[in-house]
Design an enzyme around this catalytic site. Structure first.
Site, mmCIF file in Angstrom:
data_model
loop_
_atom_site.group_PDB
_atom_site.id
_atom_site.type_symbol
_atom_site.label_atom_id
_atom_site.label_comp_id
_atom_site.label_asym_id
_atom_site.label_seq_id
_atom_site.Cartn_x
_atom_site.Cartn_y
_atom_site.Cartn_z
ATOM 1 N NE ARG A 155 -3.956 1.281 2.048
ATOM 2 C CZ ARG A 155 -5.064 1.397 1.873
ATOM 3 N NH1 ARG A 155 -5.699 0.393 1.474
ATOM 4 N NH2 ARG A 155 -6.100 2.560 1.823
ATOM 5 C CE1 TYR A 169 -12.916 5.043 -9.445
ATOM 6 C CE2 TYR A 169 -13.901 6.438 -7.422
ATOM 7 C CZ TYR A 169 -13.602 4.946 -8.138
ATOM 8 O OH TYR A 169 -13.946 3.794 -7.465
ATOM 9 C CG MET A 171 -13.983 8.640 -2.590
ATOM 10 S SD MET A 171 -14.070 6.916 -2.365
ATOM 11 C CE MET A 171 -14.747 6.839 -0.649
ATOM 12 C CE LYS A 173 -14.384 6.750 3.281
ATOM 13 N NZ LYS A 173 -13.743 5.947 3.977
ATOM 14 C CG HIS A 196 -14.358 -0.233 1.314
ATOM 15 N ND1 HIS A 196 -15.017 0.292 0.298
ATOM 16 C CD2 HIS A 196 -13.066 -0.247 1.339
ATOM 17 C CE1 HIS A 196 -13.987 0.610 -0.416
ATOM 18 N NE2 HIS A 196 -12.864 0.289 0.198
ATOM 19 C CD GLN A 209 -7.892 -1.038 -2.379
ATOM 20 O OE1 GLN A 209 -8.545 0.036 -2.538
ATOM 21 N NE2 GLN A 209 -7.270 -1.445 -1.553
ATOM 22 C CB SER A 247 -19.565 3.901 -1.666
ATOM 23 O OG SER A 247 -18.132 3.316 -2.053
HETATM 24 O O1 76R Z 1 -8.210 -5.668 4.216
HETATM 25 C C1 76R Z 1 -7.731 -4.587 4.691
HETATM 26 O O2 76R Z 1 -7.450 -4.583 5.853
HETATM 27 C C2 76R Z 1 -7.834 -3.506 3.840
HETATM 28 C C3 76R Z 1 -9.130 -3.045 3.624
HETATM 29 C C4 76R Z 1 -9.340 -1.711 2.613
HETATM 30 C C5 76R Z 1 -9.222 -0.492 2.966
HETATM 31 C C6 76R Z 1 -8.722 0.273 4.370
HETATM 32 C C7 76R Z 1 -9.773 -1.827 1.328
HETATM 33 C C8 76R Z 1 -9.803 -2.659 0.587
HETATM 34 N N1 76R Z 1 -10.153 -0.282 0.845
HETATM 35 C C9 76R Z 1 -9.546 0.300 2.047
HETATM 36 C C10 76R Z 1 -9.446 1.746 2.146
HETATM 37 MN MN1 76R Z 1 -10.624 0.499 -0.518
HETATM 38 N N2 76R Z 1 -11.554 1.038 -2.425
HETATM 39 C C11 76R Z 1 -11.980 2.210 -2.685
HETATM 40 C C12 76R Z 1 -12.787 2.541 -3.850
HETATM 41 O O3 76R Z 1 -16.100 3.724 -5.957
HETATM 42 C C13 76R Z 1 -16.004 3.637 -4.583
HETATM 43 O O4 76R Z 1 -17.117 3.582 -4.367
HETATM 44 C C14 76R Z 1 -14.867 3.583 -3.577
HETATM 45 C C15 76R Z 1 -13.581 3.527 -4.488
HETATM 46 C C16 76R Z 1 -12.789 1.055 -4.370
HETATM 47 C C17 76R Z 1 -13.286 0.714 -5.760
HETATM 48 C C18 76R Z 1 -12.108 0.197 -3.481
HETATM 49 C C19 76R Z 1 -11.554 -1.072 -3.575
HETATM 50 N N3 76R Z 1 -10.679 2.236 0.094
HETATM 51 C C20 76R Z 1 -10.139 2.652 1.074
HETATM 52 C C21 76R Z 1 -10.326 4.117 1.290
HETATM 53 C C22 76R Z 1 -9.658 4.915 2.466
HETATM 54 C C23 76R Z 1 -10.609 5.316 3.331
HETATM 55 C C24 76R Z 1 -10.271 5.803 4.605
HETATM 56 O O5 76R Z 1 -9.134 5.695 4.797
HETATM 57 O O6 76R Z 1 -11.198 6.251 5.414
HETATM 58 C C25 76R Z 1 -10.909 4.358 0.178
HETATM 59 C C26 76R Z 1 -11.112 6.026 -0.161
HETATM 60 C C27 76R Z 1 -11.269 3.401 -0.720
HETATM 61 C C28 76R Z 1 -11.822 3.588 -1.883
HETATM 62 N N4 76R Z 1 -10.845 -1.652 -1.382
HETATM 63 C C29 76R Z 1 -10.472 -2.628 -0.809
HETATM 64 C C30 76R Z 1 -11.010 -1.863 -2.528
HETATM 65 C C31 76R Z 1 -10.798 -3.199 -2.871
HETATM 66 C C32 76R Z 1 -10.816 -4.098 -4.294
HETATM 67 C C33 76R Z 1 -10.358 -3.785 -2.021
HETATM 68 C C34 76R Z 1 -9.914 -5.209 -1.559
HETATM 69 C C35 76R Z 1 -8.421 -5.176 -1.641
HETATM 70 C C36 76R Z 1 -7.863 -6.575 -1.372
HETATM 71 O O7 76R Z 1 -8.119 -7.105 -0.279
HETATM 72 O O8 76R Z 1 -6.882 -6.928 -2.134
#
Ligand code: 76R
Length: 273
Positions: A155, A169, A171, A173, A196, A209, A247
């Protein structure tokens, strides 16, 4: 004496620039064949120099739709290096040829919401009935620690995949009166983020991602870069995420860009340069 090569390396993470340009074809037509060839060589050489820089990655993208023509995604630790490469890339094809249409600055970051060892231990006891101190429990915890070490590193210090479809894109909150993410207690945010992540994990192997933080650096709070081998998976994950509470209730999005990763020689042909 003034430092000729000042360095600006963040305490954590690498700088990330998304740069999108339109090509001014009227200007390009004014160049001779030889000037055009030299301009393309100049861009190719800068790209090689960028890629030869330590811990630095550059993706070259052909943008789909006339929102932009060419896109670069640059990741490098030092902001001075990022800034210098950005200025050089912008001018690489000659003055006025690459017109910036959109850009985004962010930093790779660790998440506040990753599963901790204690939470994982609790899940093992609850869901798999494993007892602390047993070899099975210890081995599951070791596997977890190894996976998380890799995950956290990826990451903050990612290796960008060569998957062809790149979606970007920004984003944020919500901080509204009804829905304010930042006014929620940590435990509630953590639970919501677990939901999420569950949706996200359904796309393992289909979507990668990279979430980069931009609070205080650019207009929104994160840059979202998604990589896929198929546009269907991009549409599917963004659609599925819309039903997830994080989201559905809290997210606001910026403009969407779809780019195709192409090596520069193919990119020049695609753009008819
Ligand atoms: O497993 C874990 O501990 C990590 C989990 C995880 C976090 C903390 C994670 C997993 N994401 C995290 C944080 Mn995400 N993510 C997005 C989008 O279009 C939308 O609606 C949102 C855009 C996608 C498509 C996506 C995909 N993620 C975040 C954060 C920071 C939030 C914060 O700190 O408040 C954002 C803005 C965000 C947005 N997320 C995953 C994915 C995918 C595919 C995963 C699974 C990854 C994996 O396990 O390999």
């Amino acid at each position: 004496m003034a430092d000729k090569n000042p360095r600006l390396i963040p305490e954590q993470g690498w700088h990330c620039l998304h740069l999108f340009y339109r090509i001014d074809f009227a200007q390009w037509q004014l160049l001779s064949r030889d000037e055009q060839r030299k301009a393309k060589t100049a861009l190719t050489e800068i790209a090689q120099e960028v890629r030869a820089t330590e811990n630095t990655q550059l993706l070259t993208l052909s943008i789909v739709t006339p929102k932009a023509d060419i896109g670069f995604m640059l990741i490098t630790p030092d902001l001075h290096t990022a800034n210098s490469f950005e200025k050089r890339l912008t001018l690489s094809l000659g003055p006025g040829i690459l017109e910036p249409v959109y850009s985004y600055l962010s930093l790779t970051e660790e998440s506040e919401y990753v599963t901790t060892a204690d939470q994982y231990a609790e899940t093992l006891e609850r869901e798999q009935q494993l007892k602390p101190g047993t070899p099975e429990f210890d081995s599951a915890m070791d596997t977890f620690a190894e996976r998380m070490k890799h995950y956290t590193r990826e990451r903050v210090y990612p290796t960008l995949p060569d998957w062809p479809v790149v979606c970007f894109y920004c984003m944020s909150k919500r901080r509204g009166e009804q829905r304010n993410w930042y006014a929620l207690p940590f435990e509630e945010r953590r639970k919501l983020m677990a939901g999420h992540a569950k949706v996200g994990r359904e796309f393992a192997g289909k979507v990668k991602q990279l979430i980069t933080g931009s609070t205080g650096l650019d207009d929104a709070e994160w840059g979202v870069t998604l990589f896929a081998r198929d546009t269907f998976q991009i549409k599917a994950i963004v659609y599925q995420m819309r039903f997830d509470r994080v989201s559905a209730e809290f997210a606001d999005f910026g403009e969407f860009f779809i780019g195709l990763q192409l090596p520069l020689d193919e990119l020049f042909r695609r753009l008819q340069l």
